[in-house]
Write a protein that holds these residues in place. Structure first.
Motif, PDB file in Angstrom:
ATOM      1  N   GLN A  46       0.847  -1.190   0.000  1.00  0.00           N
ATOM      2  CA  GLN A  46       0.000   0.000   0.000  1.00  0.00           C
ATOM      3  C   GLN A  46       0.880   1.236   0.000  1.00  0.00           C
ATOM      4  N   LEU A 153      -8.719   5.201   4.973  1.00  0.00           N
ATOM      5  CA  LEU A 153      -7.688   4.653   5.855  1.00  0.00           C
ATOM      6  C   LEU A 153      -8.131   4.581   7.311  1.00  0.00           C
ATOM      7  N   SER A 154      -9.241   5.206   7.663  1.00  0.00           N
ATOM      8  CA  SER A 154      -9.607   5.365   9.078  1.00  0.00           C
ATOM      9  C   SER A 154      -9.739   4.039   9.819  1.00  0.00           C
ATOM     10  N   SER A 155     -10.155   2.996   9.147  1.00  0.00           N
ATOM     11  CA  SER A 155     -10.286   1.703   9.836  1.00  0.00           C
ATOM     12  C   SER A 155      -8.935   1.074  10.188  1.00  0.00           C
ATOM     13  N   LEU A 156      -7.841   1.596   9.626  1.00  0.00           N
ATOM     14  CA  LEU A 156      -6.503   1.073   9.933  1.00  0.00           C
ATOM     15  C   LEU A 156      -5.953   1.603  11.252  1.00  0.00           C
ATOM     16  N   PHE A 157      -6.542   2.696  11.779  1.00  0.00           N
ATOM     17  CA  PHE A 157      -6.020   3.363  12.972  1.00  0.00           C
ATOM     18  C   PHE A 157      -6.554   2.702  14.238  1.00  0.00           C
ATOM     19  N   HIS A 158      -5.643   2.424  15.165  1.00  0.00           N
ATOM     20  CA  HIS A 158      -5.998   1.840  16.462  1.00  0.00           C
ATOM     21  C   HIS A 158      -5.123   2.477  17.533  1.00  0.00           C
ATOM     22  N   ASN A 176      -1.504   3.361  16.267  1.00  0.00           N
ATOM     23  CA  ASN A 176      -1.133   2.152  15.550  1.00  0.00           C
ATOM     24  C   ASN A 176      -1.866   2.130  14.233  1.00  0.00           C
ATOM     25  N   LEU A 177      -1.163   1.717  13.194  1.00  0.00           N
ATOM     26  CA  LEU A 177      -1.796   1.437  11.916  1.00  0.00           C
ATOM     27  C   LEU A 177      -1.774  -0.066  11.735  1.00  0.00           C
ATOM     28  N   ALA A 178      -2.856  -0.613  11.289  1.00  0.00           N
ATOM     29  CA  ALA A 178      -2.936  -2.062  11.106  1.00  0.00           C
ATOM     30  C   ALA A 178      -1.825  -2.560  10.192  1.00  0.00           C
ATOM     31  N   ALA A 179      -1.407  -1.736   9.241  1.00  0.00           N
ATOM     32  CA  ALA A 179      -0.401  -2.170   8.269  1.00  0.00           C
ATOM     33  C   ALA A 179       1.031  -1.878   8.691  1.00  0.00           C
TER      34      ALA A 179
END
Length: 195
Positions: A46, A153-158, A176-179
């Motif tokens: 990505q 991208l918002s769902s990648l943020f934790h 944190n980014l999932a990727a």
């Protein structure tokens, strides 16, 4: 390390990558004024465009600066840093929220480029501070530091949260980014570990 150094003590931003974290830097942009550095890279199949900013203190300059960010809002865009404006009354010290034209420009940018402010989306209605400043022996606290990103991208943020550290009046903004492991910002720098 990617830098944009200003000519005064009030400007300067950086993005630092830990060795072997990101191996494919595609492009780097700096404004040469200490207000913006942007790095485009690929990770985990990505493309991301990580931009660290320190918005100008003067409202007129901040309006022009926010307009210039439009060019950095491509797919994969993540913009972090000190925006030097309160987005809502929840971000401002009690009783100090007033008109600021740069807020309108920022909100238009978010709307027009389909971007969202990640911390606020995850913490709707919550009051939090990211800056503590002693002014005339009185502590002033507000939230000026944001991470905005394309909604896709918002769902990648934790784990998006602020943490005050000893050397800055601004809190580190960690997420944190999932990727990509995790990212920490603060004191006008961005560090992408692992560490």
């Amino acid at each position: 390390m990617f830098l944009s150094c200003g000519s005064t003590r009030a400007a300067g931003v950086a993005i630092l990558f830990m060795e072997n974290t990101v191996n494919n830097i595609l492009q780097c942009y700096t404004d040469n004024k200490g207000h913006c550095v942007s790095v485009t890279f690929s990770a985990f199949s990505q493309h991301f465009q990580l931009t660290n900013i320190h918005a100008p203190n003067v409202e007129k300059d901040r309006c022009a600066f926010f307009r210039s960010l439009d060019a950095l809002c491509s797919d994969g865009a993540i913009i972090v840093g000190d925006f030097n404006v309160w987005r809502s009354r929840l971000d401002a010290p009690v009783g100090q929220f007033g008109w600021d034209g740069s807020r309108t420009v920022l909100e238009e940018l978010l709307s027009n480029r389909d971007m969202s402010e990640i911390w606020r989306d995850l913490n709707f209605g919550v009051r939090e501070v990211s800056r503590r400043q002693l002014v005339l022996n009185s502590l002033t606290q507000s939230r000026l530091d944001f991470v905005i990103a394309k909604r896709a991208l918002s769902s990648l943020f934790h784990g998006v949260h602020y943490k005050f550290i000893g050397f800055s009046d601004h809190a580190a903004l960690k997420f944190n980014l999932a990727a990509i492991a995790h990212i920490r910002t603060g004191g006008n720098g961005v560090l992408i570990p692992p560490y």
